[in-house]
Design an enzyme around this catalytic site. Structure first.
Site, PDB file in Angstrom:
ATOM      1  N   ASP A 155       0.726  -7.035   0.083  1.00 27.62           N
ATOM      2  CA  ASP A 155      -0.559  -6.327   0.160  1.00 27.62           C
ATOM      3  C   ASP A 155      -1.500  -7.081   1.092  1.00 27.62           C
ATOM      4  OD1 ASP A 155      -2.807  -4.802  -0.178  1.00 27.62           O
ATOM      5  OD2 ASP A 155      -3.207  -5.459  -2.241  1.00 27.62           O
ATOM      6  N   LYS A 160      -7.578  -7.973   3.877  1.00 30.55           N
ATOM      7  CA  LYS A 160      -8.007  -9.085   3.025  1.00 30.55           C
ATOM      8  C   LYS A 160      -8.305 -10.316   3.871  1.00 30.55           C
ATOM      9  CE  LYS A 160      -5.254  -7.882  -1.103  1.00 30.55           C
ATOM     10  NZ  LYS A 160      -6.390  -7.695  -2.030  1.00 30.55           N
ATOM     11  N   ASP A 209       2.445  -8.947  -5.336  1.00 24.82           N
ATOM     12  CA  ASP A 209       1.824  -7.680  -5.706  1.00 24.82           C
ATOM     13  C   ASP A 209       2.849  -6.634  -6.158  1.00 24.82           C
ATOM     14  OD1 ASP A 209      -0.618  -6.501  -6.176  1.00 24.82           O
ATOM     15  OD2 ASP A 209      -0.746  -5.579  -4.188  1.00 24.82           O
ATOM     16  N   GLU A 231      -4.848   0.133  -3.112  1.00 24.45           N
ATOM     17  CA  GLU A 231      -3.631   0.897  -2.822  1.00 24.45           C
ATOM     18  C   GLU A 231      -2.727   1.071  -4.035  1.00 24.45           C
ATOM     19  OE1 GLU A 231      -3.847  -2.278  -2.494  1.00 24.45           O
ATOM     20  OE2 GLU A 231      -1.965  -2.933  -3.393  1.00 24.45           O
ATOM     21  N   ARG A 273      -3.251   1.945  -7.115  1.00 20.67           N
ATOM     22  CA  ARG A 273      -3.490   3.200  -7.845  1.00 20.67           C
ATOM     23  C   ARG A 273      -2.939   4.395  -7.068  1.00 20.67           C
ATOM     24  NH1 ARG A 273      -9.823   1.839  -7.776  1.00 20.67           N
ATOM     25  NH2 ARG A 273      -8.888  -0.237  -7.766  1.00 20.67           N
TER      26      ARG A 273
HETATM   27  N1  BES Z   1      -3.312  -6.404  -5.357  1.00 24.94           N
HETATM   28  C1  BES Z   1      -4.723  -6.354  -5.429  1.00 24.94           C
HETATM   29  C2  BES Z   1      -5.273  -6.918  -6.746  1.00 24.94           C
HETATM   30  C3  BES Z   1      -5.181  -8.394  -6.925  1.00 24.94           C
HETATM   31  C4  BES Z   1      -6.187  -9.212  -6.463  1.00 24.94           C
HETATM   32  C5  BES Z   1      -4.123  -8.956  -7.591  1.00 24.94           C
HETATM   33  C6  BES Z   1      -6.120 -10.560  -6.663  1.00 24.94           C
HETATM   34  C7  BES Z   1      -4.051 -10.315  -7.791  1.00 24.94           C
HETATM   35  C8  BES Z   1      -5.057 -11.118  -7.331  1.00 24.94           C
HETATM   36  C9  BES Z   1      -5.199  -4.918  -5.311  1.00 24.94           C
HETATM   37  O1  BES Z   1      -4.420  -4.093  -4.523  1.00 24.94           O
HETATM   38  C10 BES Z   1      -6.537  -4.975  -4.658  1.00 24.94           C
HETATM   39  O2  BES Z   1      -6.600  -5.371  -3.547  1.00 24.94           O
HETATM   40  N2  BES Z   1      -7.562  -4.595  -5.409  1.00 24.94           N
HETATM   41  C11 BES Z   1      -8.886  -4.644  -4.917  1.00 24.94           C
HETATM   42  C12 BES Z   1      -9.569  -3.371  -5.328  1.00 24.94           C
HETATM   43  C13 BES Z   1     -10.882  -3.147  -4.645  1.00 24.94           C
HETATM   44  C14 BES Z   1     -10.665  -2.871  -3.179  1.00 24.94           C
HETATM   45  C15 BES Z   1     -11.559  -1.974  -5.307  1.00 24.94           C
HETATM   46  C16 BES Z   1      -9.564  -5.858  -5.546  1.00 24.94           C
HETATM   47  O3  BES Z   1      -9.294  -6.165  -6.707  1.00 24.94           O
HETATM   48  O4  BES Z   1     -10.311  -6.514  -4.856  1.00 24.94           O
HETATM   49 ZN    ZN Z   2      -2.454  -4.599  -4.387  1.00 19.36          ZN
HETATM   50 MN    MN Z   3      -4.932  -4.188  -2.488  1.00 19.77          MN
END
Ligand code: BES
Ligand code: ZN
Ligand code: MN
Length: 500
Positions: free
Chosen positions: A267, A274, A285, A346, A348
């Protein structure tokens, strides 16, 4: 490392672990060993008065005589309070202490102390499970380990006075450990090795356990209308896949229990990219998919009398000239349209299609999805509990109980109309994130998923972003990929959904 449960006779070589209750109390085996060693154990405890046998305390006696290289005294705490989990920790910690010590043979006297209410067979079986889980290592890419860094332990013998019963109890636990190990391996592998096609190939290997495995590619998913899932994968050179794994160990025609896993093999965030620091962690992920695959391995491995289907959505979320853009609108398999405001939300998007597919095709009696879904769950719960969301109190309670029994803790968070409001889009049926300042990031993610749950399906969502990997060692969970979720799912089936 070979682990076996054998007759409780004092070993004549290698290292021996002896359990001690609070107050320095030895059990029958410990007393006999002490006597055979001329009182070396009681002498050692006297010389180290801060060792009281409290839970988690260890005292190492080097060269105690009798041909042994060491005796390790392991505190289990107050006898009436000692639970099965203490024996898992015992096995795990014992192996961890000696793994690279140069010792080759370890005997663990997993006896039950007076006033502890636990069958001896159970204590031994759990100690063996703990030894397997705690002894987990991933050395595949370490080609330059020095001799003194290499694992030395070859044989672990768990000593029991109820060998046949203990071995029988251990058999399904051994298969559970296979599942946890598989998950840890898959989650640990980097994204250049484990990507959608190679992870699908790993799923195919479950066929040898009697699991029916089907792999869908982008062409099939397009036909099914999985626009949300495909949108996430469209920026990657690697093809997206959906894998369906079926274990039919239950009554013919009985509705299955279903598990759905988020498998984002890497991811980057996509165009909503990111930050560089820490991005390497996003190889993890696919931890939800990993847990579903490991649970299927455990359930099939122990030939559970239940019908279980595992579905994993496998993609890579990359930025590129073909990547999805913020603002794109996709149509999910359910027909609902989604405005993708943030390409980093992504998980969801792939789960919603996988969940819809699972319900349409299998009409499951329940559905549990697992996903490393939100960073926000780490803010809420840290690394101690996974988030639990559910539309069904009974299922939520069953999962909580299963989690407690397996030490994979879950904490329930709310769902409600007011949170759902945050997903209203001015242009589509919903947007994939709530607006700035709305807060409750893990809950709105769960609300998004709930929009793809057919009303009557009991459903639970486990947000395992904080628990899929760990930065600190625990007796049965070495740092790194934890395999979190495998034990909960396996226990859920065993305790509530298996034909007796
Ligand atoms: N895979 C990430 C969530 C995640 C973050 C897992 C840190 C483990 C450690 C997910 O896809 C994501 O990026 N979520 C975002 C959502 C936001 C854009 C609403 C997040 O948590 O920042
Ligand atoms: Zn993710
Ligand atoms: Mn993500």
């Amino acid at each position: 490392m070979k682990i076996d449960i054998v007759e409780a006779k004092s070993p004549k070589r290698g290292s021996l672990v002896v359990v001690v209750g609070e107050g320095g109390h030895l059990g029958g085996f410990g007393l006999r060993a002490d006597k055979a060693l001329g009182g070396a154990l009681t002498r050692a405890m006297k010389a180290a008065p801060r060792f009281t046998g409290a839970k988690g305390q260890w005292l190492e006696v080097v060269s105690p005589g009798g041909g042994l290289s060491r005796v390790l005294l392991a505190g289990l705490g107050k006898a009436p309070e000692i639970k099965a989990a203490a024996y898992e920790a015992l096995g795990g910690e014992a192996v961890r202490r000696l793994a690279v010590s140069g010792e080759t043979e370890l005997s663990i006297a997993a006896e039950v102390l007076k006033a502890t209410v636990l069958p001896g067979a159970e204590a031994a079986a759990r100690a063996a499970l703990g030894a397997r889980l705690g002894g987990y290592r991933f050395d595949k890419y370490r080609t330059k380990l020095k001799d003194r860094e290499k694992p030395s332990l070859k044989v672990v013998s768990v000593l029991s006075e109820a060998v046949p019963a203990a071995r029988k109890l251990y058999q399904p636990l051994d298969r559970l450990a296979d599942g946890v190990t598989l998950t840890r391996n898959l989650v640990t592998e980097p994204a250049n090795v484990i990507y959608p096609a190679s992870l699908a190939a790993e799923c195919r290997k479950l066929a040898k356990l009697g699991v029916r495995v089907e792999v869908l590619g982008e062409r099939e998913m397009k036909k099914l209308g999985m626009g949300a899932l495909l949108g996430v994968g469209q920026g990657s050179d690697r093809e997206s896949h959906l894998v369906v794994m079926q274990w039919n160990g239950g009554k013919k025609g009985a509705k299955p229990v279903s598990f759905v896993g988020k498998g984002v093999c890497f991811d980057t965030g996509g165009i909503s990219i990111k930050p560089a620091a820490g991005m390497e962690e996003m190889k993890w992920d696919m931890g939800g998919a990993g847990a579903v695959i490991g649970a299927m391995a455990a359930i099939a491995g122990r030939k559970a009398k239940a019908n279980v289907v595992g579905v994993v959505a496998l993609v890579e979320n990359m930025p590129s000239g073909t990547a999805q853009r913020p603002g794109d609108i996709v149509t999910s398999m359910s027909g609902q349209t989604i405005e993708v405001l943030n390409t980093d939300a992504e998980g969801r998007l792939i789960l919603c299609d996988a969940m819809w597919y699972t319900q349409q095709r299998f009409k499951p009696q329940l559905m549990v999805d697992l996903a490393t879904l939100t960073g926000a769950i780490i803010i809420s719960l840290g690394h101690e509990h996974a988030g639990l969301f559910s539309n069904n109190d009974r299922l939520a309670e069953q999962l909580s109980n299963a989690g407690k029994a397996e030490d994979e803790l879950l904490w329930r968070l709310p769902l409600s109309e007011a949170y759902d409001e945050g997903l209203k889009s001015p242009i589509a049926d919903m947007q994939n994130i709530a607006g700035p300042g709305f807060g409750a990031g893990s809950i709105t993610a769960a609300q998004f998923l709930q929009r793809f749950v057919v009303e009557k399906t009991p459903w639970a969502h486990l947000d395992i972003a904080g628990t899929a990997w760990s930065k600190k060692d625990k007796p049965t969970v070495p740092k790194g990929a934890t395999g979190f979720g495998v034990r909960v799912l396996n226990r859920l089936v065993a305790d509530y959904y298996e034909d007796k």
